[in-house]
Design an enzyme around this catalytic site. Structure first.
Site, PDB file in Angstrom:
ATOM      1  N   ARG A   1      19.710  41.681  78.246  1.00  0.00           N
ATOM      2  CA  ARG A   1      19.005  42.729  78.985  1.00  0.00           C
ATOM      3  C   ARG A   1      19.847  43.555  79.952  1.00  0.00           C
ATOM      4  O   ARG A   1      19.567  44.749  80.107  1.00  0.00           O
ATOM      5  CB  ARG A   1      17.784  42.116  79.677  1.00  0.00           C
TER       6      ARG A   1
ATOM      7  N   LYS B   1      24.573  39.955  68.764  1.00  0.00           N
ATOM      8  CA  LYS B   1      23.928  38.678  68.414  1.00  0.00           C
ATOM      9  C   LYS B   1      22.539  38.959  67.853  1.00  0.00           C
ATOM     10  O   LYS B   1      21.741  39.672  68.461  1.00  0.00           O
ATOM     11  CB  LYS B   1      23.813  37.782  69.646  1.00  0.00           C
TER      12      LYS B   1
ATOM     13  N   LYS C   1      20.770  28.644  65.088  1.00  0.00           N
ATOM     14  CA  LYS C   1      20.787  27.238  65.552  1.00  0.00           C
ATOM     15  C   LYS C   1      20.215  26.283  64.505  1.00  0.00           C
ATOM     16  O   LYS C   1      19.210  25.608  64.743  1.00  0.00           O
ATOM     17  CB  LYS C   1      20.008  27.088  66.863  1.00  0.00           C
TER      18      LYS C   1
ATOM     19  N   ASP D   1      18.945  20.539  60.503  1.00  0.00           N
ATOM     20  CA  ASP D   1      18.192  20.047  59.341  1.00  0.00           C
ATOM     21  C   ASP D   1      19.058  19.008  58.645  1.00  0.00           C
ATOM     22  O   ASP D   1      20.129  18.638  59.156  1.00  0.00           O
ATOM     23  CB  ASP D   1      17.875  21.244  58.421  1.00  0.00           C
TER      24      ASP D   1
ATOM     25  N   ASP E   1      22.567  33.837  65.368  1.00  0.00           N
ATOM     26  CA  ASP E   1      22.203  32.736  66.278  1.00  0.00           C
ATOM     27  C   ASP E   1      20.897  32.096  65.796  1.00  0.00           C
ATOM     28  O   ASP E   1      19.831  32.336  66.364  1.00  0.00           O
ATOM     29  CB  ASP E   1      22.058  33.325  67.687  1.00  0.00           C
TER      30      ASP E   1
ATOM     31  N   THR F   1      19.958  24.795  77.317  1.00  0.00           N
ATOM     32  CA  THR F   1      20.007  24.953  78.781  1.00  0.00           C
ATOM     33  C   THR F   1      18.602  25.050  79.381  1.00  0.00           C
ATOM     34  O   THR F   1      18.445  24.976  80.593  1.00  0.00           O
ATOM     35  CB  THR F   1      20.822  26.194  79.184  1.00  0.00           C
TER      36      THR F   1
END
Ligand code: C5P
Length: 242
Positions: free
Chosen positions: A217, A39, A68, A71, A66, A126
């Site tokens: 991570r 990603k 997002k 617009d 990614d 989230t």
């Protein structure tokens, strides 16, 4: 309808949250495209751009871009078209951009099929809670808003959703098996939760009905990232082990 093969390939997506291409390429050299996808998010894309995405694809990795997008429909259509030209595997938008924005993105990519990136939507970030949502004028309970935007995304022709593993069960109950569900916020057994709250384990997320897990991570900060991938895949106990 999404193609039957859209769930094929590795279910683990490693988040390359790095500030530059060198760091991202060094990590990708330690990973195997047969075992994971990658990603690329806003920080890395703004720093390293399309050349990095091409380089990762050249190494054999499928890339989830990614960014997002949110617009006006014409602008988002152009953005996903450019992402498709880059050869990415998945691209995403904010569902709160609305039906016409999502339909424009779908039309720009064309019907789902081989060579067409999967098109997913983020419902409610989230990081937001009910109070944050209320400040934006949405007074419905958070889960109701998630399900409303999830349904709107599917109606608008999207292939699936990026959502919390905690939302997967409710989304499957309301929308069934068809939408592809991509879930971040996953923590394998024994790993540090970092800044993530309310994490879910890999197997729990897959059993709830996730299709793809985004994990950063626990892989990228591991002393041996390749071993961490294998350990997560075995924890997922899924179809990804060679
Ligand atoms: O390192 P970690 O596993 O927490 O990384 C998770 C990745 O998924 C990051 O790139 C983060 O921005 C992203 N993400 C998330 N939660 C969301 C949406 C995306 O953690 N709701």
């Amino acid at each position: 309808m999404i193609p039957a093969n859209s769930r094929q390939g590795p279910s683990l997506i490693v988040a390359l949250d790095y500030p530059d291409a060198d760091a991202a390429l060094a990590m990708s050299a330690r990973l195997d495209p047969a075992l994971c996808r990658l990603k690329v998010g806003k920080e890395l894309f703004i720093a390293a751009g399309p050349d990095l995405v091409r380089a990762l694809s050249g190494l054999g990795f499928e890339v989830f871009l990614d960014l997002k997008f949110h617009d006006i429909p014409n602008t988002v259509a152009g953005a996903v078209r450019a992402a498709a030209a880059l050869g990415v595997w998945m691209v995403n938008v904010h569902a709160s951009g609305g039906r016409r924005m999502m339909q424009a993105a779908r039309e720009a990519l064309g019907s789902p099929g081989p060579g067409v990136p999967l098109l997913t939507a983020v419902t409610v970030l989230t990081s937001m809670d009910a109070a944050d949502l209320a400040e934006t004028g949405v007074s419905d309970p958070l889960e109701k808003q998630v399900l409303r935007l999830a349904a709107l995304s599917v109606e608008s022709g999207l292939d699936g959703l990026v959502c919390s593993a905690r939302e997967v069960t409710a989304i499957r109950e309301s929308l069934g098996a068809a939408p592809v569900l991509v879930t971040p916020g996953i923590r394998p057994a024994g790993s540090d939760s970092g800044d993530q709250r309310r994490t879910v384990g890999p197997r729990e997320a897959m059993e709830a009905g996730s299709d793809f897990l985004v994990i950063g991570r626990p892989v990228t900060a591991a002393p041996d990232p390749a071993a961490a991938v294998l350990s997560i895949l075995s924890e997922m106990s899924y179809r990804n082990l060679p």
